[in-house]
Design an enzyme around this catalytic site. Structure first.
Site, short mmCIF file in Angstrom:
data_model
loop_
_atom_site.label_atom_id
_atom_site.label_comp_id
_atom_site.label_asym_id
_atom_site.label_seq_id
_atom_site.Cartn_x
_atom_site.Cartn_y
_atom_site.Cartn_z
N GLU A 31 0.85 -1.19 0.00
CA GLU A 31 0.00 0.00 0.00
C GLU A 31 0.88 1.24 0.00
OE1 GLU A 31 -3.71 1.96 2.58
OE2 GLU A 31 -2.84 0.04 3.20
N ASN A 76 -6.63 1.13 2.81
CA ASN A 76 -7.44 2.32 3.09
C ASN A 76 -7.16 3.44 2.10
OD1 ASN A 76 -8.30 0.82 5.26
ND2 ASN A 76 -7.21 2.00 6.79
N ASN A 176 -12.16 -1.49 -0.79
CA ASN A 176 -11.42 -1.98 0.37
C ASN A 176 -12.16 -1.65 1.66
OD1 ASN A 176 -8.77 -2.76 1.87
ND2 ASN A 176 -9.25 -0.73 2.65
N GLU A 177 -12.44 -2.66 2.48
CA GLU A 177 -13.00 -2.47 3.83
C GLU A 177 -14.12 -1.42 3.85
OE1 GLU A 177 -9.83 -1.82 6.66
OE2 GLU A 177 -9.00 -3.82 6.33
N TYR A 248 -6.18 -9.11 11.75
CA TYR A 248 -4.89 -8.89 12.42
C TYR A 248 -5.02 -9.28 13.89
CZ TYR A 248 -3.95 -5.94 8.33
OH TYR A 248 -3.78 -5.46 7.05
N GLU A 296 -5.83 -9.59 3.55
CA GLU A 296 -5.02 -8.92 4.57
C GLU A 296 -4.98 -9.82 5.79
OE1 GLU A 296 -5.59 -4.79 5.62
OE2 GLU A 296 -6.29 -4.29 3.60
N GLN A 353 1.95 -6.36 5.45
CA GLN A 353 2.30 -6.08 4.07
C GLN A 353 3.67 -6.70 3.77
OE1 GLN A 353 1.54 -1.98 2.86
NE2 GLN A 353 -0.34 -1.92 4.06
#
Length: 505
Positions: A31, A76, A176-177, A248, A296, A353
């Site tokens: 990202e 994000n 994304n999200e 996460y 992710e 990442q």
């Protein structure tokens, strides 16, 4: 008593097949965040920089990992990103306020540069489109720019920018999200589902060969999970090929036994999403089975305090630079095991990442490069975890922790590579004190002998690596052995292991 022996059993059979493993399960993510791109991949003044400004020491280390696909450019960041800012002559590219991480984006690296870099590391690009501040038009134009051969406005613009051949990017993320309140352009599941379905429809009219990923929940703790999946997939089920999962974990309570059991939470997350997908399949009388893109996943918590003190609107500040411990590597190994055990449905996964930002690889700007503790389970599983995932029958003693009951001390995944005549056992011993002896029935693998037993172990769960000292690194002195159709796996206390067997001629 420390160093006592705990015993477990396992049966491995060639016929107990889960699935052919899609290599993209070993993907990663870059990202425009922190020093992932600027100071990570791209540092024109660096001693190792190539003609395009990419650090060749980073390229070599990424190639070691054999990463098949890399998600880009966010994250994000993509939800307020104008892709047009990052193409064309570099001197003409605008500097923008990047709202997700509140920095200045210089746009010196964009779509074409990232495609160039991905080729250097032998990887495909998984491109994300902005469904926060933008939508159908920007997505179809970007796809036309990237994939159309020529003779149209956007494809000819790519040619003007020096890229005669189309990039042929196959896999695309529809936002994304989008359920996250932190997201610029957050949507309700119905708003997102409608927009994603119409965007996907337009994109597949431009290029019917692409695959699309519909946004799932940002994590399993979201208050709308799994209703988000059910509602959004009601709209996107027929146009999308995958639904995304993000997760996460962090050891905020400093409880190692509980922390390393978090892969059980990951397993439950996967099972719940599969069940939700299959409910929508049944509801729609669809013949299509929806697969999962766990695009992710990692440990992330070490850097939270430092990140809260950053001044806004700087350029490529150090953000999300977790320094990983030995116990983090143990959990990462088990997370990989979990996805391999579900490789019949988890076809893509991206460790988030790749460089500097919650990453296995760290660099010093203007300086050297080093491997974090989590590099090793990712490396060995990616390199040797290719083939067919087998379903082992495991009998293991268990423990209870703060958040989990019946946590097996033995966590494992099995990969059989028929072409190489190779059997690979990835195994974590979660016991903090005891060696784990595992009796493994391998009678269906007659003539297979151990060629290496790699062990990642350390007496200090908090040990970590730096550019000066590598405290957490594997050795090949594992003590496992075979006799009479049995493999005796000897797994040191709190350790991650790879036992590789080959058929002897």
């Amino acid at each position: 008593m420390a160093n006592e022996i705990t015993k477990a059993k396992m049966v491995i059979d060639k016929e107990f097949k889960i699935s052919e493993i899609d290599p993209r399960i070993y993907g990663s993510f870059i990202e425009h965040l922190g020093r992932a791109v600027y100071g990570g991949l791209y540092e024109p003044g660096h001693a190792t920089a190539d003609e395009l400004g990419f650090r060749q020491d980073v390229i070599q280390m990424v190639k070691e990992l054999q990463v098949p696909i890399i998600r880009y450019p966010g994250g994000n960041m993509v939800s307020a990103y104008n892709w047009e800012d990052g193409v064309g002559p570099k001197e003409d590219r605008p500097r923008r306020l990047e709202l997700a991480w509140r920095v200045i984006e210089t746009n010196q690296v964009g779509t074409n540069e990232f495609v160039d870099w991905s080729k250097k590391v032998n990887s495909e690009v998984m491109m994300a489109v902005n469904l926060g501040t933008r939508g159908i038009d920007a997505a179809r134009n970007l796809l036309e720019y990237c994939n159309h051969p020529g003779g149209t406005y956007w494809s000819d613009l790519r040619k003007q920018h020096g890229y005669e051949a189309p990039h042929k990017i196959k896999t695309w993320c529809l936002g994304n999200e989008m359920d996250g309140p932190w997201q610029v352009g957050m949507k309700t599941p119905t708003e997102y589902g409608r927009l994603a379905a119409e965007t996907g429809k337009a994109m597949k009219l431009v290029d019917p060969t692409i695959e699309l990923v519909s946004c799932g929940s940002s994590n399993s703790a979201m208050p709308t999970f799994p209703e988000w999946e059910a509602t959004s997939l009601d709209h996107t089920y027929e146009v999308a090929d995958f639904v995304s999962l993000h997760q996460y974990y962090g050891n905020r309570d400093n409880d190692t036994a509980n922390f390393i059991a978090n892969s059980l939470d990951m397993e439950n997350f996967i099972k719940t999403v599969i069940a939700t997908c299959d409910y929508i399949k049944a509801k729609k009388r669809s013949k299509k089975t929806m697969n999962l893109s766990f695009d992710e996943w990692n440990v992330w918590f070490h850097s939270n305090e430092a990140d809260s003190k950053l001044e806004p609107w700087s350029i490529a500040p150090p953000q999300l630079e977790d320094v990983y411990t030995f116990e983090d590597a143990i959990l990462v190994g088990s997370m990989l095991n979990t996805m391999l055990r579900h490789s019949d449905r988890v076809k893509i996964a991206c460790m988030a990442q790749l460089v500097n930002v919650i990453a296995p690889i760290m660099t010093e700007t203007g300086g050297g490069i080093w491997k974090q503790s989590i590099f090793y389970p990712y490396y060995y599983t990616s390199v040797y975890g290719r083939g067919i995932a087998l379903n082992p029958v495991v009998s293991s003693p268990k423990y209870d922790s703060k958040d989990f009951t019946d946590v097996p001390y033995l966590d494992t995944s099995i990969v059989y590579n028929e072409e190489k005549e190779e059997l690979v056992i990835f195994a974590t011993n979660r016991h903090l004190e005891n060696i784990l002896h595992v009796d493994v029935d391998i009678r269906s693998f007659e003539g297979f002998k151990i060629v290496e037993h790699v062990v990642l172990e350390n007496n200090d769960p908090k040990a970590s690596n730096s550019i000066r000292e590598e405290k957490v690194k594997p050795h090949t002195n594992g003590q496992s052995y075979t006799e009479d159709g049995l493999l005796v796996g000897i797994l040191p206390k709190l350790s991650w292991n790879m036992i590789r067997l080959k058929k002897s001629n």
